[in-house]
Design a protein around this motif. Structure first.
Motif, PDB file in Angstrom:
ATOM      1  N   ILE A 107     -58.270  57.238 -47.335  1.00 48.68           N
ATOM      2  CA  ILE A 107     -57.773  57.305 -48.713  1.00 48.68           C
ATOM      3  C   ILE A 107     -58.178  56.016 -49.408  1.00 48.68           C
ATOM      4  O   ILE A 107     -57.844  54.919 -48.936  1.00 48.68           O
ATOM      5  N   SER A 108     -58.888  56.130 -50.500  1.00 50.01           N
ATOM      6  CA  SER A 108     -59.225  54.944 -51.286  1.00 50.01           C
ATOM      7  C   SER A 108     -58.422  54.942 -52.575  1.00 50.01           C
ATOM      8  O   SER A 108     -57.965  55.990 -53.040  1.00 50.01           O
ATOM      9  N   ILE A 128     -49.988  45.962 -51.886  1.00 52.24           N
ATOM     10  CA  ILE A 128     -49.729  47.156 -51.080  1.00 52.24           C
ATOM     11  C   ILE A 128     -48.874  46.714 -49.894  1.00 52.24           C
ATOM     12  O   ILE A 128     -49.226  45.767 -49.189  1.00 52.24           O
ATOM     13  N   LYS A 129     -47.736  47.397 -49.689  1.00 53.89           N
ATOM     14  CA  LYS A 129     -46.761  46.968 -48.683  1.00 53.89           C
ATOM     15  C   LYS A 129     -46.428  48.096 -47.718  1.00 53.89           C
ATOM     16  O   LYS A 129     -46.347  49.265 -48.109  1.00 53.89           O
ATOM     17  N   VAL A 130     -46.192  47.701 -46.466  1.00 52.49           N
ATOM     18  CA  VAL A 130     -45.557  48.571 -45.487  1.00 52.49           C
ATOM     19  C   VAL A 130     -44.327  47.833 -44.978  1.00 52.49           C
ATOM     20  O   VAL A 130     -44.432  46.709 -44.486  1.00 52.49           O
ATOM     21  N   LEU A 143     -58.335  49.853 -50.687  1.00 55.90           N
ATOM     22  CA  LEU A 143     -57.692  50.667 -49.661  1.00 55.90           C
ATOM     23  C   LEU A 143     -58.724  51.577 -49.005  1.00 55.90           C
ATOM     24  O   LEU A 143     -59.564  52.184 -49.687  1.00 55.90           O
ATOM     25  N   LYS A 144     -58.668  51.676 -47.657  1.00 58.78           N
ATOM     26  CA  LYS A 144     -59.644  52.467 -46.919  1.00 58.78           C
ATOM     27  C   LYS A 144     -59.010  53.667 -46.234  1.00 58.78           C
ATOM     28  O   LYS A 144     -59.566  54.772 -46.249  1.00 58.78           O
ATOM     29  N   GLU A 187     -55.311  50.495 -44.000  1.00 51.65           N
ATOM     30  CA  GLU A 187     -56.468  49.670 -43.697  1.00 51.65           C
ATOM     31  C   GLU A 187     -57.190  49.337 -44.998  1.00 51.65           C
ATOM     32  O   GLU A 187     -57.302  50.180 -45.889  1.00 51.65           O
ATOM     33  N   ILE A 188     -57.668  48.090 -45.103  1.00 57.40           N
ATOM     34  CA  ILE A 188     -58.410  47.631 -46.265  1.00 57.40           C
ATOM     35  C   ILE A 188     -59.871  47.447 -45.889  1.00 57.40           C
ATOM     36  O   ILE A 188     -60.192  46.880 -44.838  1.00 57.40           O
TER      37      ILE A 188
END
Length: 972
Positions: free
Chosen positions: A596-597, A654-656, A584-585, A576-577
Motif C-alpha cells: 500500500i502506498s 505514521i504511527k503504530v 509508505l510501501k 514499511e517505508i
C-alpha cells in the motif's frame, strides 16, 4: 406507573404566563379539503432564515428575522385562511422570549387553529453531508423540547423541511422517520435526477432511510424547480420588484386576469411532473415576509382570481388555496390510498448534488476543515458533559445549555459546511469556544467532587482545546494531574497526547504503577502562534482499560532521567517505508501483508472552485513534492513510526501503537498553502491524500451515511438516473463522515480509512482511495453555485494561510476480520473510539491530598460491544433522557449484528431507574401514542416492544429513546 409518569412528561408544558386557548383543531384536521376532481395547488407561505451565512446569527435576527415573525403573526390574524410555516427553532425561541403575554396568546391560537405551523423543529436546518448523526439527533432534541414544553402538542412538527441543504443523506431520512415525521421536503438533487423524476412522475416518492429498519420509510417530495422561492414574477415582499396584482377593474393598471393566466401556465407545467392531483408551490424565500401584509394581500387576490377566472389542466379545474406541507402530505396520502397507488421507492441517497455537468457541490465536504474538526470536539465534550451531569445528579442547564445551542447552530447548512462569510465563520468559532469554556467550568466541580468526595470541590480542570497547536497551560508545569474520562459504554484503552515543555517524566496510574510514555518534538514549530504559550514537545501515553462512563486519574511529575526505549515494532501490526522514495510501501495487519502506498497530491482549481463546488482546472493531480520524502524514524514505548516531510507546508507522522492492533494512524499537517503557481498567478490548491493498493474493486467503494450505515458507490454511476461524465473527478466525490472502504470480493480483503472529521472522498481508479484534506481557493464559485458569498476560502490566521492538522486511521484485513470480529466490526469500534474519544482533563493545582476516587464508572458493568448509550442527560427533576443504540447493521458481523437485550434494572452506580416510558427519537412524543401515515407498499409502523423488568431489546441499527424516572443512590 404510567399515569404518574405522564404527569412528569407533560408538566413542562405549563407556561408561567396565564395563557389559554380553545380546543385545538391543529394538525391534519385543520387542512383544507383537497378536491378529488380538481388539481389542488397548495400554496406554502414560508421564510427561510439562515442561522448565519452572509450575516452573523445576531445580525440576521435583529435586522431581519424578528421582523418576519412579528409581521406574519399580525397578518395571519387578519384572515383565517392564511397559513405560514415556521422552521428554525433557535430564532423562534429568541423571538418568543421577548414577546408580551398577549402576543404569545395570539401565537398559541394561531398554532391551535393550524394557521401557524411549526415544521422541521430542529434548532437549525442542519446540513446532511458533513454532520454526524449524533449531533443531528441532539439539535432536533433541543428544538423539539422547547416547542413541546412551551407550546404544547400543536407545535409538534410532522414534516421535515430540508429545503436549502446541498444534497440529502439517507440517514437524514431515517432520522426524520424515527422522529415521527410523516414527510420530508427538499429542492436540491442532481439536475438529471430531477428531470427524470419529473418525466416519470416520481418527484413524490417513498424513501427508505435504513436497510436495517423496516419502519424507516418516509414520504418525500422534491420541489419542481431548483429553488424554494416564489414562482418567477410572484414575489410580493418589500424587497421584491415583481408586479403586484391589481384587481380594481377601474384602474388603468388592472391585471388580475392576466396574472391568473400567467400563474396557471406555471401550474400546468408543474402538474405534468407529479403523480397525484396535488402540487406544492413554495411562496417564500430568504427572510421574506418582513412586510407580510403586502405578500398576503397579493396572494389573497391571486386565490380570488382563480375563483373569478376558472382555469383548467387536463380537464380538471385548478383549485388554488393556502396550505402547509403537512396538508399536502395528507392530500397525496389520501390519493395514494384511495387509488392504491404505489409511489416510487428510493433506497440510496441524493449525494452529490450537481446543478449541471460541471457544477458538483462536492467541495464543501472538505471546506474549512478546522471548523469540521472543532464541531467533532464540541460533540465529544457535550456528550461527556451531559453524562457527568446525569451521573452526578446535579442541575446543569444554565451552564451546559449554551453548548447545546452552539452545537445546534453549527450543524446549520452554512456553518459546518464552511460556506459562510469569513466574519460569520469567526463568530461560529467564538460561539462554540465560549460555550465550551462555560461548560468546562460547570463540569469541573462535578468531576472534582466525584474524585475528592467533597461537595462542590474544584480542581480547576482544563480541557486543552488548543492542544492541536501544542498549547495547554496546565501541562506546561513540572507536575500536573490528568483525569481521563471515557464517554463510551464499554471499557476502552486510548492514546492520550499532551503538550509538554520537558522530555522526562514519571507518570503514575491510579494503582501507583509507573506507566510507559514517549515524548517527541511537535510535528512543526508552533512559535508562529502569537499571544498563546506553546510547548516544544508532545507527550504520549496509553490510558488503559478506562471504565465505561468513567475516569482514571494519572499524576505527572517532571524528572531528570528519560526512560529508555523498550522495543521497536509491533509483530501484529506494522508498516514499511520505501527508503528511496520515503513513502509508505506496505502494511501488515490482521494476518495480511499488502503493498500500500500513500502520497500527497493537489488539484489546481480556478474561478469555478470555491466553498461549495469542486472543479479542477485539469483532470490531473500534482504531487506535493517531485522529490523523495524526507523521513525521520520514531521509536518509543508508546508507538513507533516515521515523520515524513513532503514540503515545508506538508508533513505526516505514521504511527503504530504498541498495544493497539486495530489500526494504523496517519497524522497530517498541511499549510500554509501558497495559492500561486510557478508564474505567480493565483490558483487554488486542493490537497488530497492518495492511497494505492492492489485490491480489485470493480469500480466500487463504500462510504458511510452520517456515521451510521454504509452505502455502496460505483464510479461514474448512479442507481436512479443516467449519469453523464463531464466532470470525472468532482462528480465521483462523496461525503465521508467517518470512513471510506475498498473491498476485494474475490480475495475477501478490504481496506478502510477512517476520518476525524467530514471530508470528501472517492476511488477514481480500482484499488485507490483519495481523500481531500484541505482546500485553499482564492476565487468565489458564484458562477456555478449562484450563492454569492463574496468571500473565498483562502483562510488566514496569525498573518498567514491557515494550517490544518488531522488524522486518518487505516484498517486492513480479511472481511472475516481478526478472528473474533468481522473487519466491519473492527472499523465500527475504531470509529466510535475516535468520535467519542476519552477526554483528558488537566490541572496543575496541588490536588494530591484530595485524590480519593482515582477511578470511577457510572456503570456497574460494561455494555456489550454492539450497544452504546447514545444519550444520557438530565431532563427534569428525577428524570433523565436515555437513548440506547444498536451500532451494527444487519449482516455486518455474525455475532454482533444479532438482537441484543440491555438490562437497565441495576445498571447505574449513582442512581436506579424506577420508571421508564418510551418516546419517539426526539423525546417529545410518547411512542405508543404516535401514529404515522400508512402508504401502499410501505411498512411505516414502528414496532413498540414492551419493556419488561427494565429489559430493553435492540435490533440492528435501532435507537430507542426513554424518559427514565430515577432515585439517587449516591448523593455527590
Amino acid at each position: 406507573m404510567r399515569s404518574l409518569f405522564l404527569f412528569v412528561f407533560l408538566v413542562l408544558r405549563v407556561s408561567s404566563t396565564p395563557l389559554h386557548f380553545d380546543e385545538p383543531s391543529c394538525g391534519y384536521t385543520s387542512c383544507p379539503q383537497a378536491d378529488a376532481d380538481s388539481l389542488n395547488v397548495h400554496l406554502i407561505p414560508h421564510s427561510h432564515d439562515d442561522l448565519g451565512w452572509l450575516k452573523t446569527v445576531d445580525k440576521y435576527y435583529f435586522e431581519d428575522v424578528q421582523n418576519v415573525i412579528g409581521s406574519v403573526i399580525g397578518a395571519l390574524k387578519q384572515n383565517t385562511n392564511r397559513t405560514f410555516i415556521q422552521v428554525e427553532t433557535a430564532y423562534f425561541k429568541r423571538w418568543w422570549d421577548k414577546q408580551s403575554d398577549s402576543t404569545k396568546q395570539d401565537v398559541l391560537e394561531l398554532l391551535n387553529s393550524g394557521q401557524f405551523e411549526i415544521i422541521n423543529g430542529g434548532w437549525s436546518m442542519n446540513d446532511e453531508a458533513a454532520v454526524n448523526y449524533q449531533s443531528t439527533i441532539d439539535q432536533y432534541t433541543l428544538g423539539l423540547r422547547f416547542l413541546e414544553d412551551t407550546l404544547g402538542a400543536c407545535a409538534r412538527p410532522r414534516v421535515g423541511w430540508q429545503i436549502d441543504t446541498f444534497g440529502h443523506s439517507r440517514e437524514q431520512a431515517s432520522i426524520s422517520a424515527q422522529l415521527g415525521f410523516d414527510s420530508l421536503f427538499f429542492m436540491r438533487l442532481d439536475y438529471r435526477d430531477r428531470q427524470k423524476r419529473l418525466n416519470d412522475k416520481t418527484a413524490d416518492l417513498l424513501w427508505k432511510g435504513s436497510q436495517s429498519l423496516d419502519s424507516s420509510y418516509i414520504f418525500t417530495s422534491v420541489f419542481y424547480r431548483d429553488t424554494y422561492s416564489f414562482p418567477s414574477g410572484f414575489c410580493f415582499d418589500i424587497v421584491c420588484q415583481d408586479e403586484p396584482i391589481i384587481d380594481d377593474e377601474e384602474s388603468p393598471d388592472y391585471n388580475l386576469e392576466r396574472r391568473v393566466n400567467e400563474f396557471a401556465e406555471y401550474v400546468r407545467g408543474q402538474a405534468s411532473g407529479f403523480p397525484s392531483n396535488n402540487i406544492l408551490v413554495p411562496m417564500g424565500d430568504d427572510v421574506r415576509y418582513q412586510a407580510a401584509f403586502t405578500n398576503y394581500i397579493n396572494i389573497d387576490r391571486l386565490i380570488q382570481g382563480f375563483e373569478r377566472f376558472p382555469q383548467t389542466v387536463d380537464g380538471k379545474t385548478i383549485k388554488v388555496f393556502y396550505s402547509t406541507p403537512s396538508c399536502y402530505t395528507k392530500a397525496v396520502n389520501e390519493f395514494a390510498n384511495n387509488n392504491n397507488y404505489y409511489l416510487d421507492v428510493k433506497t440510496d441517497d441524493f449525494l452529490p448534488y450537481a446543478t449541471d455537468g460541471y457544477g458538483y457541490w462536492s467541495g464543501f465536504y472538505t471546506s474549512r476543515p478546522s471548523t469540521k474538526r472543532f464541531e467533532r470536539q464540541g460533540n465529544n465534550f457535550l456528550q461527556l458533559s451531559k453524562q457527568l451531569a446525569a451521573v452526578s445528579n446535579q442541575p446543569y442547564e444554565n451552564d451546559i445549555t449554551p453548548l447545546k445551542e452552539a452545537m445546534g447552530i453549527i450543524q446549520h447548512h452554512d456553518a459546518i459546511t464552511g460556506t459562510e462569510k469569513q466574519d460569520v465563520l469567526k463568530d461560529y468559532h467564538r460561539m462554540l469556544y465560549d460555550s465550551l469554556e462555560k461548560a468546562n467550568k460547570a463540569i469541573d466541580p462535578l468531576l472534582s467532587t466525584l474524585i475528592s468526595g467533597i461537595p462542590d470541590d474544584s480542581f480547576q480542570f482544563e480541557t486543552c482545546l488548543l492542544s492541536n497547536i501544542s498549547s495547554c497551560s496546565a501541562s506546561r508545569s513540572i507536575r500536573f494531574t490528568v483525569a481521563v474520562y471515557n464517554p463510551l459504554s464499554r471499557v476502552v484503552s486510548s492514546p492520550i497526547d499532551l503538550p509538554v515543555s520537558a522530555q522526562s517524566w514519571t507518570i503514575l496510574d491510579p494503582n501507583g504503577n509507573q506507566i510507559d510514555y514517549q515524548v517527541e518534538p511537535t510535528i512543526i514549530d508552533f512559535s508562529y502562534v502569537t499571544n498563546v504559550p506553546t510547548s516544544p514537545y508532545t507527550l504520549s501515553f496509553i490510558a488503559e482499560d478506562l471504565p465505561p462512563l468513567g475516569f482514571k486519574i494519572y499524576t505527572f511529575e517532571q524528572t531528570a532521567v528519560k526512560p529508555s526505549t523498550l522495543f521497536y515494532g509491533n509483530e501484529n501490526t506494522s508498516f514499511e517505508i520505501d527508503e528511496a522514495s520515503g513513502l509508505l510501501k506496505s502494511i501488515t495487519m490482521n494476518g495480511v501483508t499488502m503493498e500500500i502506498s500513500q502520497d500527497l497530491y493537489y488539484y489546481k482549481s480556478g474561478s469555478y472552485s470555491g466553498a461549495y463546488i469542486f472543479v479542477p482546472l485539469v483532470n490531473e493531480k500534482y504531487r506535493v513534492t517531485a522529490n523523495s520524502v524526507k523521513i525521520t524514524p520514531i521509536s518509543g514505548s508508546v508507538y513507533q513510526g516515521v515523520i515524513q516531510e513532503f514540503a515545508s507546508w506538508a508533513k505526516q507522522i505514521i504511527k503504530v501503537y504498541n498495544n493497539d492492533n486495530s489500526h494504523i494512524e496517519v497524522e497530517w499537517i498541511v499549510g500554509p498553502i501558497d495559492v500561486r503557481d510557478e508564474t505567480g498567478e493565483e490558483v487554488g490548491k486542493e490537497v488530497v491524500s492518495l492511497f494505492t493498493t492492489p485490491l480489485q474493486t470493480d469500480g466500487n467503494f463504500y462510504t458511510d451515511s452520517n456515521g451510521r450505515e454504509m452505502l455502496k458507490r460505483t464510479r461514474n454511476y448512479r442507481p436512479t438516473f443516467d449519469y453523464t461524465n463531464e466532470e470525472p473527478i468532482a462528480g465521483n466525490y462523496h461525503p465521508v463522515t467517518s470512513r471510506i472502504v475498498l473491498k476485494d470480493e474475490e480475495q475477501g480483503l478490504e481496506l478502510a480509512i477512517l476520518t476525524d472529521r467530514s471530508q470528501g472522498g472517492t476511488s477514481l481508479e480500482d484499488g485507490q482511495v483519495e481523500i481531500m484534506i484541505q482546500r485553499a481557493c482564492p476565487h468565489n464559485d458564484f458562477k456555478r453555485s449562484h450563492r454569492n458569498v463574496g468571500d473565498s476560502i483562502n483562510d488566514q490566521e496569525y498573518g498567514q494561510g491557515v494550517i490544518i492538522r488531522g488524522k486518518h486511521y487505516l484498517v486492513l484485513g480479511p472481511t472475516t476480520g481478526d478472528g473474533e470480529r468481522s473487519l466491519a466490526a473492527v472499523q465500527r469500534d475504531v470509529a466510535q473510539r475516535k468520535l467519542l474519544a476519552p477526554w483528558p482533563f488537566v490541572t496543575n493545582q496541588e490536588v494530591s491530598s484530595r485524590l480519593k476516587n482515582l477511578q470511577f464508572s457510572a456503570l456497574k458493568q460494561p455494555l456489550s460491544d454492539n450497544v452504546q448509550i447514545l444519550t444520557l442527560e438530565p431532563w427534569n427533576d428525577d428524570v433523565v433522557l436515555l437513548r440506547l443504540e444498536h451500532i451494527f447493521e444487519k449482516g455486518e458481523d455474525e455475532t454482533l449484528s444479532q438482537e441484543v437485550t440491555v438490562d437497565l434494572s441495576d445498571l447505574f452506580t449513582t442512581f436506579t431507574i424506577t420508571e421508564l416510558v418510551e418516546t419517539t427519537l426526539g423525546g417529545n412524543i410518547l411512542l405508543d401514542e404516535h401514529v404515522r401515515m400508512e402508504w401502499p407498499g410501505a411498512d411505516n409502523v414502528a414496532t413498540v416492544t414492551d419493556v419488561d423488568d427494565f429489559k430493553v431489546v435492540l435490533t440492528p441499527m435501532q435507537i430507542r429513546t426513554f424518559l427514565a424516572k430515577i432515585v439517587v443512590n449516591r448523593i455527590l
